[in-house]
Design an enzyme around this catalytic site. Structure first.
Site, mmCIF file in Angstrom:
data_model
loop_
_atom_site.group_PDB
_atom_site.id
_atom_site.type_symbol
_atom_site.label_atom_id
_atom_site.label_comp_id
_atom_site.label_asym_id
_atom_site.label_seq_id
_atom_site.Cartn_x
_atom_site.Cartn_y
_atom_site.Cartn_z
ATOM 1 N N GLY A 35 10.422 26.609 22.318
ATOM 2 C CA GLY A 35 10.523 25.432 21.455
ATOM 3 C C GLY A 35 9.496 25.407 20.339
ATOM 4 N N CYS A 269 40.937 23.226 18.843
ATOM 5 C CA CYS A 269 39.637 23.704 19.302
ATOM 6 C C CYS A 269 38.881 24.279 18.118
ATOM 7 C CB CYS A 269 39.809 24.819 20.326
ATOM 8 S SG CYS A 269 40.501 24.289 21.878
ATOM 9 N N CYS A 275 40.363 29.075 22.204
ATOM 10 C CA CYS A 275 41.709 28.536 22.041
ATOM 11 C C CYS A 275 42.751 29.648 22.204
ATOM 12 C CB CYS A 275 41.834 27.898 20.664
ATOM 13 S SG CYS A 275 43.220 26.781 20.480
#
Lengths: 296, 261
Positions: A35, A269, A275
């Site tokens: 982070g 999608c 998809c």
């Protein structure tokens, strides 16, 4: 030169070895401090800022000849940005490419996390426009660095407070701030908040590159990532309240497509590979009409 | 418990300053300042422009580091603290009211968000509670609650200053630094603000260090007074004593310069 031939004049994956070494050092530091935004000497890339110069440099530093690369832009494999970057690396690195999430070893993404769960050994590279989550509230870089250093993150909640005060709910729907391992507040890049839960505990390595802002940060596998919220307004990943009109998926992130000027629209999608995979398995959505033989 | 009782029960000073000096190169910012501030006490610092009042205040509040001297808050040495401790203190036990409310407020954030920021900075994570407290404090500083979602940029100068005070007092600080809180306001707004401040200081038992060049402000608010000139404290004592019977030539000049209407 033919598009699929490797450009011999360039070093493997475009960047020179010293530059890749410098970027790898930044990546390793980022992985060691999850982070934390590591500064790096971002290079000029043969594309404009905002097109993924940070992600491309991280990808170039991570690629090995055995890699199989997938590039997605807003979930889709076939949009300009994705096609260009995929072609760039197949020319300068000669690596194999794929559109299938589970087959890829390295995935560069702009603003989505694939629906198909990632597995150990994969690297997901995000393109980041503005890596500093506090930037729009505190314009001074010196001050935001100090706030990260001293864990003064009250300001992040002021943003969420403003959302609720103005809209009755947390209206931030992408770029939703997260807390990494209880230490650093991180900008997950403009992924929809629907994808935020996938950041946490992922078996894949997640790397974030911001080229213009010259920052790299990282999430090692199985890092705990928590979306910020209030006790009485908990975080809620949101998506359009529909099923995919092509594959019928109920739990994937959807794009709204306007189909005519009569108010007609369809929801599909955003992850094209997911998809297509579902349609191959025989799932059908409301509007799916298989192309007949001979149709263009 | 009345203010007098409060002061009576505590005989240890809240803020202890000894031998404080700050130089800007060869120039004196402030030199050899000593004072004790007791809980519930309001100390006024007056002097002309450039007399070192603001330098002293920013050294006390930890915005600048003094060259020499000691500052002890509640028995703890401020200058030996780590920055994170000092900043934590600045968000919880201390408050700083700027002369210009724009320096102390976030102009792009609603009034409620401004008041709530300090609460969220110390870990409040319940929207309803934060909102409730913000509403309560806006009421206390006489800002109507229908303005809670408006930005301070749409407020008048006096309202902005009152909002800044609410934002600072919401976490229940014990020590408040004020830098010319009434500067730039017209007299009727000043009077209301002073009235409000006096009420808050008395009700909450705050210790206050207030810097001003306006003698009327210290006459109304301060229990004790320090007069500064050229970076040095030239006279200090009870407010009424200093104002009614100034001993130092400069204090006499200062008091006699006030325009009588």
């Amino acid at each position: 030169m033919k598009d699929d031939s490797t450009a011999e004049a360039y070093n493997f994956a475009y960047l020179d070895e010293q530059t890749k070494r410098m970027i790898r050092r930044a990546i390793l530091k980022g992985l060691a401090v999850p982070g934390y935004q590591v500064p790096f000497a971002s290079r000029e890339m043969p594309m404009p800022y905002g097109w993924g110069t940070g992600g491309v440099q991280v990808t170039a530093a991570c690629l090995v000849p055995e890699d199989r690369l997938k590039v997605i832009d807003q979930g889709a494999d076939d949009t300009t940005n994705a096609v260009s970057i995929r072609k760039f690396f197949s020319r300068t690195a000669g690596v194999a490419t794929t559109e299938r999430t589970q087959d890829a070893t390295l995935i560069q993404t702009r603003h989505r996390i694939p629906e198909t769960p990632l597995h150990v050994g994969q690297i997901l590279v995000y393109q980041v426009p503005i890596p500093e989550p506090l930037r729009f509230l505190e314009p001074r870089e010196t001050e935001t660095r100090k706030m990260h250093e001293l864990e003064e993150y009250g300001l992040m909640h002021v943003k969420l407070y403003e959302d609720i005060a103005r809209h009755g709910q947390i209206a931030t729907s992408y770029d939703y701030p997260v807390m990494v391992e209880g230490r650093y507040v991180m900008d997950p890049s403009p992924i929809p908040k629907f994808d935020n839960p996938k950041l946490s505990g992922s078996p894949a390595i997640q790397l974030f590159g911001a080229g213009r802002e010259q920052r790299i940060y990282a999430l090692p596998p199985f890092t705990k990532v928590v979306s910020l919220d209030f006790d009485d307004h908990p975080f809620q990943p949101s998506k359009a309240a529909h099923d995919c009109d092509l594959c019928g998926a109920a739990r994937s992130y959807l794009d709204e497509v306007i189909t005519d000027d009569q108010g007609g629209r369809m929801f599909v999608c955003s992850d094209t590979d997911f998809c297509a995979g579902r349609r191959e398995m025989g799932h059908k959505g409301r509007l799916w009409a298989p192309e007949t033989e001979g149709a263009a | 418990m009345s203010l007098v009782e409060k002061i009576g029960t505590t005989d240890t000073p809240l803020l202890k300053v000894a031998g404080l000096s700050k130089h800007y190169g060869a120039r004196i910012g402030c030199a050899d300042v000593n004072f004790d501030l007791y809980p519930g006490e309001v100390l006024g610092i007056v002097g002309e422009s450039g007399s070192g009042k603001s330098t002293l205040l920013s050294c006390l509040a930890g915005h600048q580091r003094p060259d020499t001297g000691q500052i002890a808050y509640d028995g703890r040495d401020i200058l030996a603290m780590s920055e994170s401790e000092r900043r934590r203190l600045g968000r919880t036990d201390w408050a700083y009211v700027h002369q210009n409310p724009r320096d102390g407020l976030r102009m792009g954030v609603s009034a409620g968000g401004n008041v709530g920021e300090r609460l969220m900075a110390v870990g409040a994570r319940h929207y309803g509670d934060i909102r409730g407290k913000a509403t309560d404090w806006l009421g206390r500083v006489e800002i109507t609650t229908d303005r809670i979602d408006d930005r301070p940029s749409s407020f008048s100068g006096g309202m902005q200053q009152r909002l800044q005070i609410a934002r600072n007092l919401v976490t229940g600080p014990r020590l408040v630094f004020m830098d010319e809180p009434t500067g730039g306001l017209d007299v009727s707004v000043q009077a209301r603000l002073l009235d409000l401040l006096r009420g808050l200081v008395r009700d909450l038992g705050l210790s206050v260090v207030i810097v001003t060049h306006d003698l009327a402000v210290v006459r109304l608010l301060a229990h004790r007074l320090m007069v500064m000139q050229g970076g040095r404290v030239i006279e200090q004592g009870l407010t009424d004593q200093v104002l009614d019977d100034p001993q130092h030539a400069y204090s006499q000049l200062l008091v006699s310069s006030v325009l009588q209407v």
